[in-house]
Design a protein around this motif. Structure first.
Motif, PDB file in Angstrom:
ATOM      1  N   LYS A   4       1.504  12.043 -10.023  1.00 30.62           N
ATOM      2  CA  LYS A   4       0.838  13.349  -9.940  1.00 30.62           C
ATOM      3  C   LYS A   4       1.839  14.489 -10.090  1.00 30.62           C
ATOM      4  O   LYS A   4       1.573  15.476 -10.772  1.00 30.62           O
ATOM      5  CB  LYS A   4       0.083  13.482  -8.620  1.00 30.62           C
ATOM      6  N   GLN A   5       3.005  14.354  -9.461  1.00 29.76           N
ATOM      7  CA  GLN A   5       4.021  15.399  -9.568  1.00 29.76           C
ATOM      8  C   GLN A   5       4.548  15.511 -10.993  1.00 29.76           C
ATOM      9  O   GLN A   5       4.739  16.602 -11.512  1.00 29.76           O
ATOM     10  CB  GLN A   5       5.164  15.126  -8.596  1.00 29.76           C
ATOM     11  N   LEU A   6       4.768  14.377 -11.631  1.00 31.88           N
ATOM     12  CA  LEU A   6       5.228  14.407 -13.019  1.00 31.88           C
ATOM     13  C   LEU A   6       4.184  15.028 -13.940  1.00 31.88           C
ATOM     14  O   LEU A   6       4.509  15.776 -14.860  1.00 31.88           O
ATOM     15  CB  LEU A   6       5.581  12.997 -13.498  1.00 31.88           C
ATOM     16  N   ALA A   7       2.925  14.727 -13.679  1.00 30.49           N
ATOM     17  CA  ALA A   7       1.854  15.321 -14.478  1.00 30.49           C
ATOM     18  C   ALA A   7       1.815  16.833 -14.282  1.00 30.49           C
ATOM     19  O   ALA A   7       1.638  17.581 -15.244  1.00 30.49           O
ATOM     20  CB  ALA A   7       0.511  14.700 -14.109  1.00 30.49           C
TER      21      ALA A   7
ATOM     22  N   MET B  79       0.821  -1.196   0.000  1.00 33.35           N
ATOM     23  CA  MET B  79       0.000   0.000   0.000  1.00 33.35           C
ATOM     24  C   MET B  79       0.865   1.259   0.000  1.00 33.35           C
ATOM     25  O   MET B  79       0.564   2.220  -0.651  1.00 33.35           O
ATOM     26  CB  MET B  79      -0.928  -0.029   1.215  1.00 33.35           C
ATOM     27  N   GLY B  80       2.002   1.220   0.721  1.00 30.00           N
ATOM     28  CA  GLY B  80       2.897   2.366   0.816  1.00 30.00           C
ATOM     29  C   GLY B  80       3.551   2.689  -0.512  1.00 30.00           C
ATOM     30  O   GLY B  80       3.664   3.843  -0.903  1.00 30.00           O
ATOM     31  N   THR B  81       4.037   1.672  -1.238  1.00 28.23           N
ATOM     32  CA  THR B  81       4.680   1.915  -2.530  1.00 28.23           C
ATOM     33  C   THR B  81       3.686   2.383  -3.583  1.00 28.23           C
ATOM     34  O   THR B  81       4.020   3.191  -4.438  1.00 28.23           O
ATOM     35  CB  THR B  81       5.386   0.637  -3.038  1.00 28.23           C
ATOM     36  N   GLN B  82       2.462   1.878  -3.492  1.00 29.62           N
ATOM     37  CA  GLN B  82       1.451   2.299  -4.457  1.00 29.62           C
ATOM     38  C   GLN B  82       1.129   3.783  -4.282  1.00 29.62           C
ATOM     39  O   GLN B  82       1.016   4.512  -5.262  1.00 29.62           O
ATOM     40  CB  GLN B  82       0.191   1.452  -4.287  1.00 29.62           C
ATOM     41  N   SER B  83       1.000   4.264  -3.052  1.00 27.08           N
ATOM     42  CA  SER B  83       0.718   5.679  -2.830  1.00 27.08           C
ATOM     43  C   SER B  83       1.923   6.529  -3.228  1.00 27.08           C
ATOM     44  O   SER B  83       1.780   7.649  -3.709  1.00 27.08           O
ATOM     45  CB  SER B  83       0.323   5.933  -1.378  1.00 27.08           C
ATOM     46  N   LEU B  84       3.152   6.002  -3.023  1.00 29.18           N
ATOM     47  CA  LEU B  84       4.346   6.721  -3.440  1.00 29.18           C
ATOM     48  C   LEU B  84       4.354   6.888  -4.963  1.00 29.18           C
ATOM     49  O   LEU B  84       4.594   7.992  -5.475  1.00 29.18           O
ATOM     50  CB  LEU B  84       5.603   5.971  -2.980  1.00 29.18           C
ATOM     51  N   PHE B  85       4.093   5.799  -5.697  1.00 34.41           N
ATOM     52  CA  PHE B  85       4.025   5.891  -7.160  1.00 34.41           C
ATOM     53  C   PHE B  85       2.911   6.823  -7.604  1.00 34.41           C
ATOM     54  O   PHE B  85       3.059   7.558  -8.576  1.00 34.41           O
ATOM     55  CB  PHE B  85       3.842   4.503  -7.780  1.00 34.41           C
ATOM     56  N   SER B  86       1.816   6.820  -6.906  1.00 29.37           N
ATOM     57  CA  SER B  86       0.699   7.710  -7.230  1.00 29.37           C
ATOM     58  C   SER B  86       1.114   9.172  -7.067  1.00 29.37           C
ATOM     59  O   SER B  86       0.812  10.014  -7.914  1.00 29.37           O
ATOM     60  CB  SER B  86      -0.496   7.375  -6.342  1.00 29.37           C
ATOM     61  N   ARG B  87       1.807   9.472  -5.969  1.00 24.88           N
ATOM     62  CA  ARG B  87       2.272  10.846  -5.748  1.00 24.88           C
ATOM     63  C   ARG B  87       3.281  11.256  -6.813  1.00 24.88           C
ATOM     64  O   ARG B  87       3.253  12.382  -7.323  1.00 24.88           O
ATOM     65  CB  ARG B  87       2.906  10.970  -4.363  1.00 24.88           C
ATOM     66  N   ILE B  88       4.192  10.353  -7.160  1.00 28.54           N
ATOM     67  CA  ILE B  88       5.193  10.663  -8.185  1.00 28.54           C
ATOM     68  C   ILE B  88       4.517  10.925  -9.529  1.00 28.54           C
ATOM     69  O   ILE B  88       4.855  11.866 -10.246  1.00 28.54           O
ATOM     70  CB  ILE B  88       6.237   9.523  -8.285  1.00 28.54           C
TER      71      ILE B  88
END
Length: 167
Positions: free
Chosen positions: A12-15, A1-10
């Motif tokens: 969003k930042q890239l977008a 769950m932690g890595t999935q939210s990290l990838f999600s944040r990354i």
């Protein structure tokens, strides 16, 4: 769950960076070549797009919507080397019906533009400068935020009418 939210944040930042880069690029193009007023009437927006296109090609816009009793010229541009005056008629087509916008520049319109160009050159004491007459055709459907096609036709017509002159 932690890595999935990290990838999600990354993601969003890239977008947001990508969106920021696009807006910086839009800002630069507006600043360098001129902006387009989205609230202006279609014809005026078409002239703004045409002016932007001419600036991209290295021409300097010296007058917009120049008119007198002889007629109106949408854009007047100057090419510095070799020196050349360019009188531009802009035709913007908002429908999807077949036909080229430049077809609407008939002989009468060409004669009016020629008379107005001659009067402009006389008024500004520029009669010795070579010139040409261009047409910028723009296809801009009503529901689109940007034109779908822009076509710059150099030397679209020669000076015509009674007051024609040699360029």
């Amino acid at each position: 769950m932690g890595t999935q939210s990290l990838f999600s944040r990354i993601r969003k930042q890239l977008a947001s960076v990508a969106n920021g880069r696009r807006s910086i690029q839009d800002w630069y193009v507006d600043r360098r070549f001129g902006s387009i007023d989205p609230t202006a009437p279609l014809g005026r927006r078409g002239e703004q797009v045409a002016a932007r296109e001419l600036r991209r090609k290295g021409l300097q816009i010296i007058a917009e919507s120049e008119s007198d009793r002889a007629g109106e010229i949408d854009l007047i541009a100057l090419r510095k080397k070799p020196r050349l005056m360019v009188f531009v008629e802009v035709k913007t087509l908002s429908t999807t019906r077949p036909g080229h916008p430049a077809d609407r520049v008939d002989e009468n319109k060409q004669a009016r533009i020629t008379r107005a160009a001659l009067r402009y050159l006389k008024r500004k004491r520029l009669l010795g400068i070579p010139c040409r007459f261009d047409v910028v055709a723009i296809w801009w459907p009503r529901e689109e935020p940007q034109p779908t096609r822009i076509e710059h036709i150099e030397s679209a017509f020669d000076a015509t009418g009674v007051d024609s002159f040699f360029a």
